[in-house]
Motif scaffolding. Structure first.
Motif, PDB file in Angstrom:
ATOM      1  N   ARG A 314       0.901  -1.243  -0.067  1.00 28.94           N
ATOM      2  CA  ARG A 314       0.141  -0.076   0.167  1.00 28.94           C
ATOM      3  C   ARG A 314       0.904   1.371  -0.175  1.00 28.94           C
ATOM      4  O   ARG A 314       0.414   2.355   0.169  1.00 28.94           O
ATOM      5  CB  ARG A 314      -0.997  -0.094   1.099  1.00 28.94           C
ATOM      6  CG  ARG A 314      -1.986  -0.722   1.013  1.00 28.94           C
ATOM      7  CD  ARG A 314      -2.814  -1.196   2.187  1.00 28.94           C
ATOM      8  NE  ARG A 314      -4.138  -2.007   2.148  1.00 28.94           N
ATOM      9  CZ  ARG A 314      -3.928  -3.412   1.729  1.00 28.94           C
ATOM     10  NH1 ARG A 314      -2.688  -3.997   1.680  1.00 28.94           N
ATOM     11  NH2 ARG A 314      -5.043  -4.028   1.329  1.00 28.94           N
ATOM     12  N   THR A 315       2.076   1.284   0.028  1.00 30.55           N
ATOM     13  CA  THR A 315       3.096   2.490  -0.081  1.00 30.55           C
ATOM     14  C   THR A 315       3.913   2.225  -0.889  1.00 30.55           C
ATOM     15  O   THR A 315       4.131   1.353  -2.020  1.00 30.55           O
ATOM     16  CB  THR A 315       3.688   2.445   1.388  1.00 30.55           C
ATOM     17  OG1 THR A 315       4.562   1.173   1.628  1.00 30.55           O
ATOM     18  CG2 THR A 315       2.671   2.726   2.569  1.00 30.55           C
ATOM     19  N   ASN A 316       4.825   3.011  -1.021  1.00 22.25           N
ATOM     20  CA  ASN A 316       6.115   3.049  -1.902  1.00 22.25           C
ATOM     21  C   ASN A 316       5.879   2.812  -3.318  1.00 22.25           C
ATOM     22  O   ASN A 316       6.302   1.902  -3.842  1.00 22.25           O
ATOM     23  CB  ASN A 316       7.291   1.925  -1.472  1.00 22.25           C
ATOM     24  CG  ASN A 316       8.531   2.060  -2.202  1.00 22.25           C
ATOM     25  OD1 ASN A 316       8.653   2.902  -3.134  1.00 22.25           O
ATOM     26  ND2 ASN A 316       9.179   1.133  -1.743  1.00 22.25           N
ATOM     27  N   PRO A 317       4.830   3.816  -3.875  1.00 24.74           N
ATOM     28  CA  PRO A 317       4.403   3.615  -5.328  1.00 24.74           C
ATOM     29  C   PRO A 317       5.557   3.414  -6.384  1.00 24.74           C
ATOM     30  O   PRO A 317       5.231   2.847  -7.172  1.00 24.74           O
ATOM     31  CB  PRO A 317       3.445   4.743  -5.494  1.00 24.74           C
ATOM     32  CG  PRO A 317       3.926   5.829  -4.491  1.00 24.74           C
ATOM     33  CD  PRO A 317       4.254   4.920  -3.262  1.00 24.74           C
ATOM     34  N   GLY A 318       6.717   4.025  -6.287  1.00 25.44           N
ATOM     35  CA  GLY A 318       7.572   3.993  -7.112  1.00 25.44           C
ATOM     36  C   GLY A 318       8.791   2.695  -6.842  1.00 25.44           C
ATOM     37  O   GLY A 318       9.583   2.469  -7.668  1.00 25.44           O
ATOM     38  N   ARG A 319       8.229   1.828  -6.139  1.00 27.94           N
ATOM     39  CA  ARG A 319       8.900   0.722  -5.835  1.00 27.94           C
ATOM     40  C   ARG A 319      10.309   0.745  -5.591  1.00 27.94           C
ATOM     41  O   ARG A 319      11.359   0.224  -6.084  1.00 27.94           O
ATOM     42  CB  ARG A 319       8.874  -0.409  -6.907  1.00 27.94           C
ATOM     43  CG  ARG A 319       7.179  -0.713  -7.151  1.00 27.94           C
ATOM     44  CD  ARG A 319       7.110  -2.165  -6.826  1.00 27.94           C
ATOM     45  NE  ARG A 319       5.618  -2.641  -6.955  1.00 27.94           N
ATOM     46  CZ  ARG A 319       5.120  -3.686  -7.284  1.00 27.94           C
ATOM     47  NH1 ARG A 319       5.977  -4.563  -7.546  1.00 27.94           N
ATOM     48  NH2 ARG A 319       3.958  -3.970  -7.217  1.00 27.94           N
ATOM     49  N   LYS A 320      10.697   1.743  -4.745  1.00 31.81           N
ATOM     50  CA  LYS A 320      12.104   2.087  -4.425  1.00 31.81           C
ATOM     51  C   LYS A 320      12.602   0.856  -3.577  1.00 31.81           C
ATOM     52  O   LYS A 320      11.879   0.353  -2.905  1.00 31.81           O
ATOM     53  CB  LYS A 320      12.270   3.540  -3.543  1.00 31.81           C
ATOM     54  CG  LYS A 320      11.938   4.527  -4.184  1.00 31.81           C
ATOM     55  CD  LYS A 320      12.341   5.769  -3.440  1.00 31.81           C
ATOM     56  CE  LYS A 320      12.151   7.074  -4.201  1.00 31.81           C
ATOM     57  NZ  LYS A 320      11.339   7.947  -3.424  1.00 31.81           N
ATOM     58  N   SER A 321      14.004   0.792  -3.391  1.00 31.30           N
ATOM     59  CA  SER A 321      14.606  -0.052  -2.613  1.00 31.30           C
ATOM     60  C   SER A 321      15.868   0.539  -1.957  1.00 31.30           C
ATOM     61  O   SER A 321      16.305   1.647  -2.567  1.00 31.30           O
ATOM     62  CB  SER A 321      14.863  -1.448  -3.343  1.00 31.30           C
ATOM     63  OG  SER A 321      15.843  -1.319  -4.252  1.00 31.30           O
ATOM     64  N   GLY A 322      16.364   0.085  -1.024  1.00 31.63           N
ATOM     65  CA  GLY A 322      17.725   0.541  -0.584  1.00 31.63           C
ATOM     66  C   GLY A 322      17.683   0.932   0.968  1.00 31.63           C
ATOM     67  O   GLY A 322      16.904   0.341   1.728  1.00 31.63           O
TER      68      GLY A 322
END
Ligand SMILES: NC(=O)C1=CN([C@@H]2O[C@H](COP(=O)(O)OP(=O)(O)OC[C@H]3O[C@@H](n4cnc5c(N)ncnc54)[C@H](O)[C@@H]3O)[C@@H](O)[C@H]2O)C=CC1
Ligand SMILES: CC(=O)C(=O)O
Ligand SMILES: [Mg+2]
Length: 472
Positions: A314-322
């Motif tokens: 439900r969060t992190n729409p840009g699918r960031k990682s790190g």
């Protein structure tokens, strides 16, 4: 030397030979080492010897130890005793039970106790609702912990959790006249906790769950909400979320940003972090990035913790990682509900202009205000000794005051939202600035405003079993 564990206040008992050192020299010596003498008590005086208790406060941890170490440099001065004021305040515990009426004779005794009390017992047996009028139930809340996530100290167990729960009970009484009992359970088993709380519920008008770690806290609260007919409220989730929301509305006004456009990093995806994220999503925040020990939570990964999978989807729409550091670049808001000291000045410097930093871990925030004062738009912590205290103490006394007064069966979303708005409304646009985004817990307007707003919300959503006189 005794460790003061970062304490900032101490009482030193000094014996001084007045032929060798004058008191003014001692005071100056302490002052030069950062100590502020806030009280002096003369314990004993004779011709050349005087014994005094000096109450000293310092602004930084570690200064007390330095002052104590340097006392032998003063000629004719002997350190007789060191008392930690905070420990003194805790001696014997912080609260007690006192009767509302004295028992002065046999007649009183037979009415408060046997035989006459039996008639009252039978009246309640006949009609259980009478427990609200004839016992302490209507004004009493249980503050229940298993000691598994106490402040940011972690799983320190039920004995060590007691001082916090006693403190919460004091705050309930002082700020909203609610009688609260600290109850620390010697079990961390979900079923056993649920069973224990259900078993003690008859004497209480509400249950305030405190410092129970995630993810167990979610099931415990959910089950109890369904299985009990009194409000069950996990303070670290909902109390924190209510105050955070009120603080953020206000801080966004200060930096002139709108809730729909900000990028928010939430660090610590536990009880408080998840609840705060939920309220922000409901309020219209579109981009939240959650970070925990394993870095940014992303839907590209599968986690053992079921709540993290729910959260990542439900969060992190840009699918960031790190890492946390990577999440911080360009963010408008940082919300820390994790552990002390994990954020660096460089991380804050990498945020968008006028960043909002809510470092809410207790007792040590994710970053100390003085480290970033010059580069933040708004800074807040959970502590009482800095401006902008975002702490659930602003919510739980008032929201329970309202729930008890209207005998609510639960504390629902509408009541929480009403509480947040009441806190936010307690500061006018003229009063608001970067050092004053949230009212103080000592602001007596807050509990009154919150009570009114929350009772109205309870009545409107049909969870009130009693209509207080002023709303009839
Ligand atoms: N200011 C306030 O009103 C409140 C502050 N808090 C503070 O928030 C913190 C968390 O409390 P809860 O949610 O109740 O505990 P919790 O145990 O449910 O959650 C803590 C989360 O933080 C994570 N965490 C710990 N160290 C971390 C690190 N170095 N980096 C990233 N994540 C890390 C844990 O893995 C866990 O998911 C505590 O410090 C507590 O004092 C909690 C409630 C209210
Ligand atoms: C304030 C509070 O409840 C906590 O830090 O856990
Ligand atoms: Mg807590």
């Amino acid at each position: 030397m005794k460790s003061f564990m970062g304490g900032k206040s101490v009482i030193l008992r000094l014996e001084m030979d007045t032929e060798k050192t004058k008191f003014g020299e001692v005071a100056a010596f302490i002052g030069q080492r950062g100590g502020d003498i806030v009280a002096i008590d003369v314990i004993q005086t004779s011709k050349n010897i005087t014994v005094r208790d000096l109450t000293i406060t310092v602004s930084e941890s570690g200064q007390i130890e330095k002052i104590i170490e340097s006392i032998p440099q003063l000629p004719g001065v002997k350190l007789v005793n060191i008392s930690d004021r905070t420990f003194l305040l805790h001696l014997g515990g912080k609260i007690s039970v006192s009767p509302k009426t004295p028992i002065q004779n046999r007649d009183d005794l037979s009415r408060v106790y046997t035989p006459d009390v039996a008639r009252v017992c039978l009246a309640i047996k006949e009609d259980q609702k009478k427990a609200y009028s004839l016992t302490i139930k209507r004004n009493t809340v249980a503050v229940v912990s298993d000691g598994s996530a106490v402040l940011g100290l972690g799983n320190i167990g039920p004995y060590a959790a007691m001082p916090v729960m006693e403190g919460k009970a004091m705050l309930f009484k002082q700020f909203a006249d609610v009688d609260a009992f600290p109850i620390c359970l010697d079990t961390q088993d979900t079923e056993e906790i649920i069973r224990s709380i259900k078993a003690i519920a008859p004497g209480f008008g509400g249950i305030n769950l405190e410092d129970i770690s995630s993810p167990r806290c979610f099931e415990i609260e959910e089950r109890l909400r369904h299985e009990l007919d009194i409000p069950v409220f996990h303070d670290d989730q909902h109390g924190t979320a209510v105050v955070l929301y009120a603080g953020l509305i206000s801080a966004l006004k200060v930096v002139n940003k709108s809730i729909g456009n900000v990028r928010v990093v939430v660090c610590g995806i536990g009880a408080a972090g998840i609840a705060c994220s939920k309220i922000l999503m409901a309020a219209g925040v579109k981009e939240i990035v959650g970070v925990d020990r394993e870095g940014i939570l992303t839907a590209d990964r599968e986690y053992e913790n079921p709540m993290w999978n729910w959260y990542a989807s439900r969060t992190n729409p840009g699918r960031k990682s790190g890492t946390l550091q990577e999440a911080m670049v360009g963010a408008d808001v940082f919300i820390g509900l994790s552990a002390g000291g994990i954020l660096k000045r460089e991380d804050v410097a990498s945020m968008a202009s006028d960043p909002i930093v809510f470092a809410m871990a207790n007792p040590t925030p994710e970053i100390m205000p003085q480290e970033v004062e010059d580069i933040v738009g708004v800074m807040a912590t959970g502590r009482s000794d800095f401006p902008n205290q975002i702490n659930n103490v602003l919510c739980f006394p008032g929201i329970f005051r309202a729930a008890l007064d209207c005998r609510a069966t639960e504390i629902n979303e509408e009541m929480k939202l009403a509480a947040a708005e009441a806190i936010a409304d307690s500061i006018s646009d003229e009063e608001r600035d970067r050092f004053y985004i949230i009212p103080s817990p000592f602001n007596t307007k807050v509990v009154k405003k919150m009570r009114d707003a929350v009772i109205k919300a309870a009545l409107a959503t049909n969870v009130a079993r009693r209509v207080p006189r002023e709303y009839r």
